[in-house]
Structure formats: structure tokens, C-alpha cells
Design a protein around this motif. Structure first.
Motif, PDB file in Angstrom:
ATOM      1  N   GLY A 213      26.374  -1.159 -27.384  1.00 45.00           N
ATOM      2  CA  GLY A 213      26.696  -0.643 -28.703  1.00 45.00           C
ATOM      3  C   GLY A 213      25.422  -0.251 -29.424  1.00 45.00           C
ATOM      4  O   GLY A 213      24.444  -0.999 -29.424  1.00 45.00           O
ATOM      5  N   VAL A 214      25.414   0.936 -30.023  1.00 42.66           N
ATOM      6  CA  VAL A 214      24.288   1.401 -30.834  1.00 42.66           C
ATOM      7  C   VAL A 214      24.773   1.435 -32.275  1.00 42.66           C
ATOM      8  O   VAL A 214      25.686   2.186 -32.611  1.00 42.66           O
ATOM      9  N   VAL A 215      24.176   0.596 -33.120  1.00 43.77           N
ATOM     10  CA  VAL A 215      24.735   0.355 -34.449  1.00 43.77           C
ATOM     11  C   VAL A 215      23.649   0.512 -35.502  1.00 43.77           C
ATOM     12  O   VAL A 215      22.493   0.121 -35.301  1.00 43.77           O
ATOM     13  N   THR A 216      24.023   1.071 -36.644  1.00 47.79           N
ATOM     14  CA  THR A 216      23.134   1.239 -37.779  1.00 47.79           C
ATOM     15  C   THR A 216      23.939   1.105 -39.061  1.00 47.79           C
ATOM     16  O   THR A 216      25.146   1.388 -39.068  1.00 47.79           O
ATOM     17  N   VAL A 245      28.351   4.636 -30.190  1.00 44.63           N
ATOM     18  CA  VAL A 245      27.487   4.709 -31.364  1.00 44.63           C
ATOM     19  C   VAL A 245      28.352   4.630 -32.617  1.00 44.63           C
ATOM     20  O   VAL A 245      29.423   5.244 -32.684  1.00 44.63           O
ATOM     21  N   GLY A 246      27.886   3.908 -33.627  1.00 43.36           N
ATOM     22  CA  GLY A 246      28.652   3.863 -34.867  1.00 43.36           C
ATOM     23  C   GLY A 246      27.913   3.142 -35.970  1.00 43.36           C
ATOM     24  O   GLY A 246      26.882   2.492 -35.749  1.00 43.36           O
ATOM     25  N   THR A 247      28.424   3.298 -37.178  1.00 46.23           N
ATOM     26  CA  THR A 247      27.953   2.478 -38.286  1.00 46.23           C
ATOM     27  C   THR A 247      28.525   1.069 -38.136  1.00 46.23           C
ATOM     28  O   THR A 247      29.413   0.829 -37.311  1.00 46.23           O
ATOM     29  N   VAL A 248      28.041   0.160 -38.943  1.00 43.63           N
ATOM     30  CA  VAL A 248      28.584  -1.198 -38.908  1.00 43.63           C
ATOM     31  C   VAL A 248      30.070  -1.171 -39.229  1.00 43.63           C
ATOM     32  O   VAL A 248      30.877  -1.874 -38.599  1.00 43.63           O
ATOM     33  N   HIS A 249      30.462  -0.339 -40.193  1.00 45.81           N
ATOM     34  CA  HIS A 249      31.882  -0.233 -40.543  1.00 45.81           C
ATOM     35  C   HIS A 249      32.705   0.258 -39.352  1.00 45.81           C
ATOM     36  O   HIS A 249      33.858  -0.140 -39.184  1.00 45.81           O
ATOM     37  N   LEU A 263      17.749  -0.061 -37.886  1.00 48.48           N
ATOM     38  CA  LEU A 263      17.862  -0.336 -39.321  1.00 48.48           C
ATOM     39  C   LEU A 263      17.617   0.911 -40.148  1.00 48.48           C
ATOM     40  O   LEU A 263      18.155   1.050 -41.248  1.00 48.48           O
ATOM     41  N   ALA A 264      16.757   1.809 -39.656  1.00 46.84           N
ATOM     42  CA  ALA A 264      16.409   3.079 -40.317  1.00 46.84           C
ATOM     43  C   ALA A 264      15.550   2.887 -41.565  1.00 46.84           C
ATOM     44  O   ALA A 264      14.892   3.819 -42.006  1.00 46.84           O
ATOM     45  N   LEU A 265      15.529   1.717 -42.159  1.00 43.76           N
ATOM     46  CA  LEU A 265      14.825   1.491 -43.417  1.00 43.76           C
ATOM     47  C   LEU A 265      13.315   1.382 -43.223  1.00 43.76           C
ATOM     48  O   LEU A 265      12.829   0.980 -42.161  1.00 43.76           O
ATOM     49  N   THR A 266      12.577   1.721 -44.281  1.00 42.99           N
ATOM     50  CA  THR A 266      11.125   1.584 -44.295  1.00 42.99           C
ATOM     51  C   THR A 266      10.707   0.824 -45.549  1.00 42.99           C
ATOM     52  O   THR A 266      11.513   0.596 -46.463  1.00 42.99           O
ATOM     53  N   ASN A 281      28.573  -9.235 -46.134  1.00 42.05           N
ATOM     54  CA  ASN A 281      29.690  -8.891 -45.255  1.00 42.05           C
ATOM     55  C   ASN A 281      29.255  -7.928 -44.158  1.00 42.05           C
ATOM     56  O   ASN A 281      29.700  -8.027 -43.007  1.00 42.05           O
ATOM     57  N   LEU A 282      28.382  -6.988 -44.507  1.00 42.79           N
ATOM     58  CA  LEU A 282      27.904  -6.030 -43.514  1.00 42.79           C
ATOM     59  C   LEU A 282      27.075  -6.731 -42.448  1.00 42.79           C
ATOM     60  O   LEU A 282      27.255  -6.498 -41.243  1.00 42.79           O
ATOM     61  N   LEU A 283      26.174  -7.628 -42.861  1.00 39.96           N
ATOM     62  CA  LEU A 283      25.353  -8.334 -41.882  1.00 39.96           C
ATOM     63  C   LEU A 283      26.169  -9.313 -41.047  1.00 39.96           C
ATOM     64  O   LEU A 283      25.834  -9.583 -39.890  1.00 39.96           O
ATOM     65  N   ALA A 284      27.244  -9.861 -41.615  1.00 38.41           N
ATOM     66  CA  ALA A 284      28.105 -10.751 -40.834  1.00 38.41           C
ATOM     67  C   ALA A 284      28.715 -10.018 -39.647  1.00 38.41           C
ATOM     68  O   ALA A 284      28.976 -10.615 -38.595  1.00 38.41           O
ATOM     69  N   VAL A 285      28.956  -8.721 -39.801  1.00 37.83           N
ATOM     70  CA  VAL A 285      29.459  -7.910 -38.694  1.00 37.83           C
ATOM     71  C   VAL A 285      28.318  -7.487 -37.781  1.00 37.83           C
ATOM     72  O   VAL A 285      28.381  -7.646 -36.554  1.00 37.83           O
ATOM     73  N   LEU A 286      27.263  -6.941 -38.370  1.00 38.42           N
ATOM     74  CA  LEU A 286      26.152  -6.402 -37.582  1.00 38.42           C
ATOM     75  C   LEU A 286      25.567  -7.430 -36.628  1.00 38.42           C
ATOM     76  O   LEU A 286      25.256  -7.119 -35.474  1.00 38.42           O
ATOM     77  N   THR A 287      25.427  -8.656 -37.077  1.00 38.71           N
ATOM     78  CA  THR A 287      24.731  -9.668 -36.284  1.00 38.71           C
ATOM     79  C   THR A 287      25.619 -10.387 -35.279  1.00 38.71           C
ATOM     80  O   THR A 287      25.129 -11.257 -34.553  1.00 38.71           O
ATOM     81  N   THR A 288      26.907 -10.002 -35.194  1.00 34.71           N
ATOM     82  CA  THR A 288      27.817 -10.743 -34.314  1.00 34.71           C
ATOM     83  C   THR A 288      28.594  -9.843 -33.361  1.00 34.71           C
ATOM     84  O   THR A 288      29.648 -10.242 -32.870  1.00 34.71           O
ATOM     85  N   ARG A 289      28.087  -8.641 -33.070  1.00 30.89           N
ATOM     86  CA  ARG A 289      28.803  -7.751 -32.147  1.00 30.89           C
ATOM     87  C   ARG A 289      28.390  -7.956 -30.695  1.00 30.89           C
ATOM     88  O   ARG A 289      29.130  -7.592 -29.782  1.00 30.89           O
ATOM     89  N   ALA A 290      27.191  -8.489 -30.454  1.00 27.20           N
ATOM     90  CA  ALA A 290      26.677  -8.600 -29.088  1.00 27.20           C
ATOM     91  C   ALA A 290      27.062  -9.928 -28.456  1.00 27.20           C
ATOM     92  O   ALA A 290      27.023 -10.970 -29.105  1.00 27.20           O
ATOM     93  N   ARG A 291      27.394  -9.878 -27.181  1.00 26.03           N
ATOM     94  CA  ARG A 291      27.664 -11.098 -26.434  1.00 26.03           C
ATOM     95  C   ARG A 291      26.373 -11.703 -25.872  1.00 26.03           C
ATOM     96  O   ARG A 291      26.221 -12.921 -25.834  1.00 26.03           O
ATOM     97  N   ARG A 292      25.439 -10.848 -25.411  1.00 25.82           N
ATOM     98  CA  ARG A 292      24.294 -11.364 -24.655  1.00 25.82           C
ATOM     99  C   ARG A 292      22.935 -11.060 -25.291  1.00 25.82           C
ATOM    100  O   ARG A 292      22.037 -11.884 -25.222  1.00 25.82           O
ATOM    101  N   ARG A 293      22.761  -9.862 -25.855  1.00 22.32           N
ATOM    102  CA  ARG A 293      21.410  -9.501 -26.289  1.00 22.32           C
ATOM    103  C   ARG A 293      21.467  -8.467 -27.410  1.00 22.32           C
ATOM    104  O   ARG A 293      22.349  -7.601 -27.431  1.00 22.32           O
TER     105      ARG A 293
END
Length: 424
Positions: A213-216, A245-249, A263-266, A281-293
Motif C-alpha cells: 500500500g502506498v499511502v499519503t 495507492v491512496g489517501t488515508v481516507h 508524508l509530503a510535508l516539509t 483519527n487520520l493517524l489511527a488509520v495511517l499507522t495501522t494498515r501494514a501487517r509486517r513493515r
């Protein structure tokens, strides 16, 4: 049989013809022939006749992401409902105006329920939680411990029991951070990060990863990443790597073996951009999509808020999972005998809400060994056994009665049963 044949004909028809065909099938016959239906909320409305109480039970998942009007057709068709969701993840998006809600409440004379029927603010999960009892699901089955650790601490008050704890992953650093010198253009795209993401995805596909998954957090970056993937990778690479590929939403409810985050941010970005990316809420999704890495690409050197806290978490490798001393003499003597044979042994190893008597071996070869009935009784013993098997553990038993209470004999017998690569 007639109901199944009618359904088969209907599903081959267009929407209007399908509705007409299914209207001629008695709901009882339809459900008797096919008692279990799985689909989206839209499909329920599109396929099934609008007959109240067709099903004994309707289960709606991801309900914190569902608004009430969207769920109404499915709920209509059930006598009872189970509403599943996570209020700590992304909220639903409703396009119903406040005025439309007020008009509907007034027209139906449901003013006493106005607080629950505030559709723009109250998700299906919110409405269900206000109307019925709530059962907290504590077991986590997806992420390796390092991956779920941040969310478990920051968003779930440490109330999550990790069924993923295993010597193969429990103490493994699963989050890589790649720092690049990128900047966002006028469209909000960080092309340097996009290039780094593409390079990493290509390497992981070549390494044999089949779910990426490629997420931003940002739509512009997601569109740029998708365009770059389609331009630079072949269709075989994209499909072979299971790349999405997708946004967190866009990935809420999804999971992948590996996730690549842009993250795209600077450091130059305004506080409102950081607040958006650092939404709980956004980080709760972003940080829990991966099973391994997770491989996280960032251009920021001074990340702030929760994003900064997550990056600090990523930079600290996990410590060894703590066990506990044996609570009985037989387990202690058996552990000592196994160590004398050169086996790696852990006692009181935590998996979810359970403690394993013994864990013997390292990495993927580690197995659970039950040395006695669970002290809380047969029901607890069977529940632990089911939980371990569901989590993929191999479970052996070494009760003292099986080996005439001789720990050396038990150790030798177990050594013959366990994988050859289990020694330290």
C-alpha cells in the motif's frame, strides 16, 4: 430452487429489470434458499427487495465511517443489527445539510430523537452506541507489535491485547524512515518523495512482496504517486506487487503486508497542513494498515505534533518481549531441562490476554508448549488454545502425566517433536 433460478436471472439483468424480477420472488423463499448475503450497503439496496425484517440479523462493519441514510436500507431488512466500528478512526462524511435534517425531523415528528438524527455529525456507530450496549474488542490480529505500538499507546489507552506477539516479529524493528530533501510545489506535490517512494516500491516488488500500500495524507500527493506508478511500472509489476495507492481516507478498512508512506510535508509547511496530517483519527488509520513493515518517506527534519511523536516512535527499536517466571515447579524444571539441551526457552510469554507456559525456539520456528491445564479451568484452557491456533501458533503439550513427571524425559521427547532449527 425457483428462488435461486430467479435470482440468477435477475443478477444477469440490468438494474431496473433486476428489481422487477426480484420483486416477484417471495422474500421467505429467497432467504431460505440463500440465507447468508455479503455485500456493500449500496448492493443491498440495489439487489434485495425492500422488505422489512427479511433477515434475522444484519451486521454493518466500519460503521464509524458510515452515515445513517446510507445504512438505512440494510437496517430495514433486518430484525436485529450488530454495528461494528472504531470511533478512533476516520469519521464519516455526510452530504446531508443541517436544514434537510431539521426539515425531516419536523416532518416525521421525531424531535425527541433530534440529537441522534443529526446525520452530519452522528455516524451509524454513534447512533448505535447511544441506543445499545457497547462491547469493546480488545484483541488485535493485524500488525506486528512495533507497528501497532504507537496507536495502542496514543489512541487506545493501552487497552489492546496483541495476538501478533511471536518471537518471529515481537522484537523486530518494523518501521524504516527515509529522509529526503523534498519540497511541495504549488499543487501540493512533493516530487522528490514521489521518486523515493517509486524506487522503494520497485525494490520491494523485485524482492517478492505481493501486497504493498502506498499511502499519503494529501490528495494531490496521492494523485501524483498514482500517475508516477502507472508511468514507470509495468502492469505486471503493479498487479504482481498488489500495489494500491491512496489517501488515508481511501485505505480505511484495507490492510497490506507492507505500507509505504509519503508524508509530503516539509519544515516550511504551514501549521494547518501539519494539523491535518496529525489528526488523531487520520493517524489511527495511517499507522495501522501494514501487517509486517512500514517504510516512511519524509522531507521534514523538525516534525511536530503527533506526526513528530510517530517518527520518534519509528526511530526506537522495540525491546525484548518480557515473559514471567514459571508459576509451578514442573514448568520450571522442564524449562531448565530444555535449556540444557541447547534450546531457547521463554516462560510466561505474553500473547494477547494470555500467558504461554513455555515458548521453545527462535523466529518462525518458535512453538508454544502447554505444561499444565490453565489455572482458570477448562473454558480458559480451550479459549487460549483457540486463540493461539487462530494466531498461527503451533501448540505442543508436555503435561507431567505424559512423561511420568520426569522433566529430562519430557525435554528429550519434545526435542524430537520440535523443528530442528529451534535451538539457539
Amino acid at each position: 430452487r425457483r428462488a435461486v433460478a430467479a435470482l440468477a436471472r435477475a443478477l444477469r439483468s440490468g438494474p431496473a429489470a433486476r428489481r422487477r424480477a426480484l420483486a416477484d420472488v417471495a422474500p421467505h423463499d429467497l432467504v431460505a434458499a440463500l440465507p447468508l448475503w455479503v455485500g456493500t450497503l449500496a448492493e443491498v439496496e440495489d439487489i434485495l427487495p425492500a422488505v422489512p425484517g427479511m433477515f434475522d440479523l444484519v451486521v454493518v462493519d466500519e460503521a464509524s465511517h458510515v452515515d445513517q441514510p446510507l445504512a438505512a436500507p440494510a437496517l430495514l431488512r433486518g430484525r436485529r443489527a450488530v454495528i461494528g466500528g472504531d470511533p478512533r478512526q476516520l469519521r464519516h462524511v455526510s452530504f446531508v445539510s443541517d436544514q434537510a435534517v431539521r426539515d425531516a425531523v419536523a416532518a416525521e415528528g421525531t424531535g425527541e430523537l433530534a440529537d441522534r438524527l443529526d446525520v452530519p455529525k452522528v455516524s451509524l456507530f454513534d447512533a448505535g452506541a447511544a441506543a445499545a450496549g457497547v462491547h469493546w474488542l480488545t484483541e488485535h490480529h493485524r500488525c506486528a507489535p512495533h507497528l501497532i505500538g504507537f496507536a495502542a499507546r496514543e489512541f487506545y489507552d493501552g487497552r489492546i491485547a496483541l495476538l501478533t506477539t511471536h518471537p518471529a516479529v515481537a522484537d523486530v524493528d518494523c518501521i524504516d524512515t527515509e529522509h529526503v530533501r523534498g519540497a511541495r510545489d504549488r499543487k501540493g506535490v512533493n516530487p522528490v518523495e514521489a521518486d523515493a517512494v517509486l524506487a522503494h516500491v520497485g525494490r520491494r516488488i523485485a524482492a517478492g512482496v505481493r501486497s504493498i500500500g502506498v499511502v499519503t495524507p494529501f490528495r494531490a500527493q496521492a494523485d501524483a504517486l498514482e500517475a508516477a506508478l502507472l508511468d514507470r511500472l509495468s502492469l505486471e509489476e503493479i498487479t504482481g506487487g498488489g500495489v494500491r495507492v491512496g489517501t488515508v481516507h481511501g485505505v480505511q478498512g484495507s490492510e497490506f503486508d507492507e505500507v509505504v508512506v509519503s508524508l509530503a510535508l516539509t519544515d516550511e509547511d504551514k501549521p494547518n497542513a501539519w494539523r491535518f496530517a496529525g489528526d488523531r483519527n487520520l493517524l489511527a488509520v495511517l499507522t495501522t494498515r501494514a501487517r509486517r513493515r512500514v517504510h516512511l518517506v519524509t522531507s521534514a527534519t523538525r516534525p511536530v505534533g503527533l506526526v513528530g511523536a510517530y517518527l520518534r516512535h519509528a526511530g526506537v527499536p522495540p525491546t525484548e518481549t518480557e515473559g514471567a517466571e514459571p508459576a509451578d515447579e514442573w514448568t520450571a524444571r522442564l524449562a531448565e531441562a530444555l535449556r540444557a539441551l541447547g534450546r531457547t526457552v521463554r516462560t510466561g510469554y505474553p500473547v494477547g490476554e494470555w500467558r504461554l507456559d513455555l515458548v521453545v525456539g527462535e523466529g518462525v520456528d518458535a512453538v508454544a508448549v502447554e505444561t499444565r491445564p490453565h489455572p482458570d479451568g477448562a473454558a480458559a484452557h480451550l479459549a487460549r488454545w483457540r486463540a493461539l491456533h487462530g494466531a498461527g501458533w503451533r501448540v505442543h503439550d508436555a503435561f507431567p502425566s505424559r512423561f511420568d513427571r520426569d522433566p529430562v524425559r519430557a525435554a528429550v521427547g519434545l526435542a524430537q517433536e520440535l523443528p530442528a532449527s529451534a535451538p539457539a
